[in-house]
Design a protein around this motif. Structure first.
Motif, PDB file in Angstrom:
ATOM      1  N   SER A  30       0.873  -1.171   0.000  1.00  0.00           N
ATOM      2  CA  SER A  30       0.000   0.000   0.000  1.00  0.00           C
ATOM      3  C   SER A  30       0.907   1.217   0.000  1.00  0.00           C
ATOM      4  O   SER A  30       1.509   1.567   1.017  1.00  0.00           O
ATOM      5  N   VAL A  88       1.786   5.234  -0.703  1.00  0.00           N
ATOM      6  CA  VAL A  88       1.220   6.577  -0.714  1.00  0.00           C
ATOM      7  C   VAL A  88       2.177   7.497  -1.446  1.00  0.00           C
ATOM      8  O   VAL A  88       3.333   7.669  -1.039  1.00  0.00           O
ATOM      9  N   TRP A 111      -2.547   4.598   5.701  1.00  0.00           N
ATOM     10  CA  TRP A 111      -2.797   3.915   4.430  1.00  0.00           C
ATOM     11  C   TRP A 111      -1.513   3.404   3.792  1.00  0.00           C
ATOM     12  O   TRP A 111      -1.567   2.754   2.743  1.00  0.00           O
ATOM     13  N   ALA A 112      -0.354   3.698   4.352  1.00  0.00           N
ATOM     14  CA  ALA A 112       0.914   3.198   3.830  1.00  0.00           C
ATOM     15  C   ALA A 112       1.331   1.960   4.618  1.00  0.00           C
ATOM     16  O   ALA A 112       1.389   1.991   5.846  1.00  0.00           O
ATOM     17  N   SER A 164      -2.462   0.641  -4.162  1.00  0.00           N
ATOM     18  CA  SER A 164      -2.134  -0.659  -3.572  1.00  0.00           C
ATOM     19  C   SER A 164      -1.922  -1.662  -4.689  1.00  0.00           C
ATOM     20  O   SER A 164      -2.618  -1.649  -5.714  1.00  0.00           O
ATOM     21  N   ARG A 221      -3.099   7.135  -2.871  1.00  0.00           N
ATOM     22  CA  ARG A 221      -2.736   5.777  -2.474  1.00  0.00           C
ATOM     23  C   ARG A 221      -2.898   4.820  -3.646  1.00  0.00           C
ATOM     24  O   ARG A 221      -3.921   4.800  -4.332  1.00  0.00           O
TER      25      ARG A 221
END
Length: 287
Positions: free
Chosen positions: A4, A6, A141-142, A96, A94
């Motif tokens: 994931s 960013v 989110w990372a 992924s 983001r």
């Protein structure tokens, strides 16, 4: 191995709302891919199957928008823009990646990142100033993990720890599930778990064959629907939080599988249009 990532971005000119749709961000991602592997870019563009990546909408850092609380990575993300993003406004995006093949193909892009090379979103130029791929205190989110790690680190027992059997998911961008020819916005246990399961089995090489979906019950629901419309279509999905409990007599391995899928949600998202910014989902742990 799911990643994931960013990307921190800086636009050099205003970005109009018409170029901030999922369709345009999807095109930007394919441009990034094609810059290092044109054949892969073409294949991803032409594929109609479930794709091994997801994207977020473009997020403004420290915006006063009512859709965004101002801190990076808040559970409620900005999924539509009514006003242009002004030049020199720090943003993040983001991406992924769900399999090692795709990540490996893009390694050269990340390693040879040129902060002075512009990328185009509509007529606007964007610079990628940095990429985060590991957990950050202000950017949940990372992250990155192997599928084996996700599985091995997932709890397999009650052990007196209630959170092992409590799964709190936040749906951060509009989320809907396909049922036959139509969409369903209700995040039932079947819709959520089957969405996660299909992607896990496709990319992890650790197949789960019998998930104990019948042992999962929603205990808290705080959701509402949002409508996302552009010139081409209208998408209706839910945003909010749902807490699911694992209840009843259930084998430890089944608890482990459910927990692994819940942790996998960060990377895979759930439901439809995850390659267009929808269905961004992650597990929240209470402290």
């Amino acid at each position: 191995m799911p990643h994931s990532l960013v990307l921190n971005l800086l636009p050099q000119s205003p970005v109009s709302p018409q170029f901030l749709t999922g369709r345009h961000l999807h095109a930007l991602f394919l441009t990034l891919v094609s810059s290092v592997d044109p054949t892969l870019g073409d294949r991803l563009h032409d594929s109609t199957a479930d794709k091994a990546f997801t994207l977020s909408p473009l997020q403004i850092i420290n915006t006063n928008s009512p859709l965004f609380k101002g801190n990076r990575g808040e559970s409620k993300l900005q999924y539509s823009h009514q006003q242009p993003i002004l030049a020199n406004t720090p943003c993040w995006w983001r991406i992924s990646l769900l399999d090692d093949t795709l990540f490996g193909k893009l390694t050269q892009l990340w390693l040879n990142l040129n902060p002075n090379r512009p990328w185009h979103l509509g007529p606007a130029d964007l610079y990628i100033t940095s990429i985060e791929g590991t957990p950050q205190s202000i950017q949940p989110w990372a992250n990155a993990s192997t599928y084996i790690q996700l599985y091995e680190e997932a709890s397999d027992a009650y052990g007196g720890k209630l959170r092992n059997c409590s799964i709190n998911l936040t749906f951060s961008t509009p989320t809907a599930f396909r049922q036959g020819q139509y969409d369903n916005t209700l995040p039932t246990r079947e819709s959520v778990l089957n969405s996660l399961l299909s992607r896990w089995n496709k990319y992890s090489c650790i197949e789960f064959t019998q998930i104990a979906i019948e042992s999962i019950f929603s205990s808290f629901v705080n959701i509402h629907t949002e409508i996302l419309a552009d010139s081409r279509s209208k998408f209706i999905g839910i945003i909010g939080e749902v807490n699911y409990k694992i209840l009843g007599a259930i084998e430890p391995i089944q608890i482990k599988q459910i927990n692994a899928l819940a942790d996998f949600a960060l990377y895979s998202g759930v439901g439809r249009k995850t390659t267009m910014g929808m269905g961004m989902t992650r597990r929240l742990y209470s402290h």
